[in-house]
Design a protein around this motif. Structure first.
Motif, mmCIF file in Angstrom:
data_model
loop_
_atom_site.group_PDB
_atom_site.id
_atom_site.type_symbol
_atom_site.label_atom_id
_atom_site.label_comp_id
_atom_site.label_asym_id
_atom_site.label_seq_id
_atom_site.Cartn_x
_atom_site.Cartn_y
_atom_site.Cartn_z
ATOM 1 N N ARG A 234 0.846 -1.219 0.000
ATOM 2 C CA ARG A 234 0.000 0.000 0.000
ATOM 3 C C ARG A 234 0.871 1.255 0.000
ATOM 4 N NH1 ARG A 234 -2.820 -2.889 4.136
ATOM 5 N NH2 ARG A 234 -4.352 -4.203 3.098
ATOM 6 N N LYS B 180 2.461 1.632 -3.390
ATOM 7 C CA LYS B 180 1.476 2.039 -4.398
ATOM 8 C C LYS B 180 1.299 3.561 -4.349
ATOM 9 C CE LYS B 180 -1.596 1.235 -7.514
ATOM 10 N NZ LYS B 180 -1.189 0.702 -8.817
ATOM 11 N N THR C 285 2.309 5.936 -7.496
ATOM 12 C CA THR C 285 1.293 6.756 -8.163
ATOM 13 C C THR C 285 1.829 8.161 -8.389
ATOM 14 O OG1 THR C 285 -0.303 5.433 -6.988
ATOM 15 C CG2 THR C 285 -1.159 7.400 -8.051
ATOM 16 N N GLY D 157 -2.804 -3.244 -4.319
ATOM 17 C CA GLY D 157 -2.102 -2.506 -5.367
ATOM 18 C C GLY D 157 -1.085 -3.318 -6.156
ATOM 19 N N ASP E 65 0.321 -5.621 -9.064
ATOM 20 C CA ASP E 65 -0.026 -5.879 -10.466
ATOM 21 C C ASP E 65 0.259 -7.332 -10.858
ATOM 22 O OD1 ASP E 65 -0.470 -2.986 -11.355
ATOM 23 O OD2 ASP E 65 1.524 -2.888 -10.478
#
Ligand code: DX5
Ligand code: ZN
Length: 370
Positions: free
Chosen positions: A311, A314, A318, A344, A346
């Motif tokens: 988290r 992420k 971002t 978060g 991928d």
């Protein structure tokens, strides 16, 4: 106006309205005979078809990206029926000459990247069974057959089965199984017996996999002083090369060496390393791999604190570089995949969960749909 630039082509968005499309058509001589009853269209004709909206047999097209090669339009990609999560993708290439050879794959990859940043979680495509060139194109770009003519590509959720848990006596069989599966990546764990208390395998095994695999090759180096070997790992077919933050004194040089060798660069952090340690390199990284077990062995239990790290990462990514992927490795199965994706991640690595399952292909789908 979207303008996306790749090595070979530029995608320019020219429409965002009701363009219905799509005829699958590629400038591949094999394809011409299968893909469409029409003869080649000229660029001018196509522009006119677009204006007249004559191309469509599906309505509600929302985004059309023209593919330009050396300044001239050679085709288009449509994303339609876009509802915030899913988009249908169709490619129309209308130029039969060679000047843009190879651009269809690149254009589709660019679209995938863009779709990911738009928050689209799934791309679908309808491809006729006999349409071999298009099938190959979409498969190369990670689309998987789901039923008759329907293909899909999961955007946010990729699974990277770890070869460490495969049956080395049947490596080709297991690699072919992964080719058929919905996994987009294959994870290669390289251990030197020094950075971690275990030795796995090296180049001959990697080459045996890359020779057969059609998937993204994701090499995870658990070795000291990794820069010594990145070029060789790139040459042996790695698409991504990930080294450990804890294994080198020169992170910058490692990232640069991986890029110079033509691969994508990832950095991995062990369970005791917090994400701020690597924050300054995020702008130049393609991936961060969060180890959710101590590196060295498959089959260990997931460390829950890894979720907080994801988290945190992420949020950093971002801001710093939204194209950088987050991968997690260790103790992942269909039971905990949902929470890591939601945090978060991928790409999830799964070794024992996939290879110890009775039906590995089904298990991969379970992880993707967790
Ligand atoms: C551990 C490796 C992992 C391992 C994962 O050092 O990096 O990739 O293969 O195995 P599972 O999914 O069984 O935890
Ligand atoms: Zn690994």
């Amino acid at each position: 106006m979207v303008r996306l630039v790749g090595k070979k082509c530029i995608l320019r968005s020219v429409e965002s309205s009701d363009v219905g499309t799509i005829l699958l058509w590629e400038n591949d001589p094999d394809l011409a005979q299968f893909s469409d009853p029409h003869q080649t269209y000229s660029a001018k004709q196509i522009e006119q078809f677009i204006v007249n909206q004559q191309l469509g047999f599906k309505a509600n097209g929302q985004i059309r990206l023209m593919i330009e090669v050396n300044g001239s339009a050679v085709g288009a990609i449509d994303l339609f029926d876009y509802d915030g999560n899913n988009a249908e993708v169709g490619i129309l290439i209308y130029d039969h000459n060679d000047k843009g050879k190879g651009y269809a794959t690149e254009a589709l990859e660019i679209v995938k990247r863009e779709a990911r940043t738009m928050g689209i979680t799934q791309l679908s495509a309808e491809i006729a069974e006999e349409n071999n060139a298009s099938l190959r194109l979409f498969e190369r770009c990670g689309f998987v057959k789901f039923d008759k003519n329907r293909y899909f590509c999961s955007m946010k959720r990729a699974v990277a089965p770890s070869i460490l848990s495969a049956d080395f006596g049947n490596l080709e069989r297991d690699t072919l199984m992964l080719n058929r599966s919905a996994a987009e990546w294959v994870h290669i764990d390289v251990m030197d017996g020094v950075f971690v208390p275990n030795i796995s395998f090296g180049f001959p095994v990697l080459k045996a996999v890359t020779k057969v695999s059609t998937k993204v090759i994701d090499t995870h180096l658990m070795i000291c002083d990794p820069i010594r070997y990145v070029e060789q790992f790139a040459k042996a077919g790695s698409d991504y090369i990930t080294f450990h933050y804890e294994a080198t004194d020169n992170v910058d040089a490692c990232i640069d060496a991986i890029h110079a060798a033509g691969a994508k660069a990832g950095i991995s952090i062990k369970p005791a390393t917090e994400p701020d340690a690597i924050e300054r390199w995020l702008p130049k990284l393609d991936m961060v791999l969060v180890m959710s077990v101590e590196p060295g062995f498959g089959g260990q239990s997931f460390i829950p604190h890894s979720l907080d790290k994801v988290r945190q990462l992420k949020a950093m990514i971002t801001k710093a570089n939204p194209n950088c992927l987050i991968e997690i490795d260790g103790g992942i199965s269909a039971t905990n995949a949902a929470e890591v994706f939601e945090a978060g991640v991928d790409v999830v690595v799964a070794g024992s969960a996939v290879f110890c399952a009775e039906n590995p292909e089904e298990e991969i789908i379970k992880i993707l749909n967790a």
